[in-house]
Write a protein that holds these residues in place. Structure first.
Motif, mmCIF file in Angstrom:
data_model
loop_
_atom_site.group_PDB
_atom_site.id
_atom_site.type_symbol
_atom_site.label_atom_id
_atom_site.label_comp_id
_atom_site.label_asym_id
_atom_site.label_seq_id
_atom_site.Cartn_x
_atom_site.Cartn_y
_atom_site.Cartn_z
ATOM 1 N N ARG A 112 0.596 47.820 73.216
ATOM 2 C CA ARG A 112 -0.267 47.665 74.391
ATOM 3 C C ARG A 112 -1.088 46.380 74.272
ATOM 4 O O ARG A 112 -1.362 45.898 73.178
ATOM 5 C CB ARG A 112 -1.219 48.862 74.512
ATOM 6 N N TRP A 113 -1.496 45.856 75.411
ATOM 7 C CA TRP A 113 -2.274 44.626 75.430
ATOM 8 C C TRP A 113 -3.612 44.792 74.719
ATOM 9 O O TRP A 113 -4.125 43.844 74.113
ATOM 10 C CB TRP A 113 -2.501 44.170 76.861
ATOM 11 N N LEU A 182 -0.124 52.041 81.811
ATOM 12 C CA LEU A 182 0.590 52.004 80.536
ATOM 13 C C LEU A 182 0.184 50.776 79.713
ATOM 14 O O LEU A 182 0.219 50.822 78.480
ATOM 15 C CB LEU A 182 2.104 51.998 80.776
ATOM 16 N N ASN A 183 -0.154 49.683 80.408
ATOM 17 C CA ASN A 183 -0.677 48.482 79.755
ATOM 18 C C ASN A 183 0.260 47.952 78.670
ATOM 19 O O ASN A 183 -0.188 47.476 77.614
ATOM 20 C CB ASN A 183 -2.064 48.771 79.154
ATOM 21 N N LEU A 184 1.562 48.024 78.936
ATOM 22 C CA LEU A 184 2.548 47.641 77.932
ATOM 23 C C LEU A 184 2.837 46.150 77.945
ATOM 24 O O LEU A 184 2.805 45.499 78.983
ATOM 25 C CB LEU A 184 3.857 48.400 78.178
ATOM 26 N N CYS A 187 8.018 45.555 78.486
ATOM 27 C CA CYS A 187 8.305 46.635 79.425
ATOM 28 C C CYS A 187 9.218 46.130 80.536
ATOM 29 O O CYS A 187 9.643 44.977 80.537
ATOM 30 C CB CYS A 187 7.004 47.170 80.026
ATOM 31 N N TYR A 193 8.122 51.900 80.828
ATOM 32 C CA TYR A 193 8.740 51.810 79.506
ATOM 33 C C TYR A 193 10.129 51.175 79.566
ATOM 34 O O TYR A 193 10.909 51.444 80.481
ATOM 35 C CB TYR A 193 8.884 53.206 78.892
#
Length: 276
Positions: A112-113, A182-184, A187, A193
């Motif tokens: 995550r960021w 989700l802050n991925l 992705c 995801y």
């Protein structure tokens, strides 16, 4: 061109699983077909002979396993080729970060960021993305003692910035439909995801297409560790960076990459420990 078939799946498309068929499965289907044709010959008398009776079963090809027997890694020249050719693919930054951190695939896809500190040049590995057909996508939080802080080089931070620039237009275009929650970092275009098998199925064939050793994505982790050790980096530092539970695991896995003089010192240390 010869790379046309190596394009990643379309957005939202699940990767196709590549599995070899086992000998038992082939034999089972052959027996079934032979019984059906036998019935057609001897009971229904609609066939003159059973063509399946003379068929020789093919040998099933073994599944590709790059880590079998020995740890395989890319050479410095292959790494340069890989990064150059991968620059035009959606996976350029993922490959760059994997090479420079040794993080596992699941850890990268779960990053995550808010785990990255650009000021301190560190990132905290605290979760991993898992996927199963039964449960779908799951984020697994690591236990506190298994979390690790990884030092980030300028190259790693620049890769993160490049990802942020890529995500910007998608966030604006999709608005509320972008999965900001989700802050991925790694992705899909909608922030959801990324399927773990997508990169794993694409990567070996890409290596083959650009004429470097056909290895698995996981071998980027081995490459990171082996090149650090070969350069003389401390075994303890590498072990912590990889998230191994003990120095012994790191040493046993990568002993042949450790310079001879350091190996001899480690062996001498073991002898001293075992003296009564």
């Amino acid at each position: 061109g010869h790379l046309d078939n190596l394009k990643p799946p379309e957005e939202g498309e699940e990767p196709k699983e590549k599995r070899s068929i086992g000998n038992d499965t082939v034999a089972h289907h052959h027996r079934f077909i032979r019984r059906v044709l036998n019935h057609a010959v001897f009971e229904d008398e609609i066939l003159e002979r059973n063509v399946a009776a003379r068929i020789k079963l093919p040998e099933a090809k073994p599944e590709f396993d790059p880590d079998e027997d020995t740890i395989k890694v890319f050479t410095s020249e292959e790494i340069a080729t890989l990064e150059e050719k991968a620059s035009a693919t959606p996976y350029a930054q993922l490959i760059a970060v994997a090479l420079r951190t040794g993080m596992r695939r699941e850890e990268l896809l779960g990053l995550r960021w808010d785990a990255v500190n650009f000021k301190d040049k560190t990132k905290l590995v605290k979760q991993a993305l898992n996927y199963t057909k039964e449960k779908g996508y799951e984020i697994k939080q690591k236990k506190k003692k298994k979390r690790r802080l990884i030092e980030a080089t300028d190259e790693i931070l620049n890769a993160f910035r490049a990802i942020a620039r890529k995500q910007g237009p998608h966030r604006l275009r999709l608005g509320d439909n972008y999965r900001k929650d989700l802050n991925l970092m790694f992705c899909r275009e909608d922030g959801f995801y990324s399927h773990p098998d997508t990169i794993s199925s694409w990567f070996p064939d890409f290596c083959k297409a650009i004429d470097i050793t056909r290895l698995s994505f996981h071998c980027l982790r081995h490459t990171h560790a082996s090149h650090l050790l070969a350069a003389g980096e401390d075994l303890g530092f590498v072990s912590k960076r990889l998230g191994h539970s003990s120095l012994q695991i790191t040493y046993q896995t990568y002993t042949h990459f450790i310079p001879l003089e350091k190996r001899e010192a480690l062996q001498e240390l073991e002898k001293r420990f075992k003296k009564k």
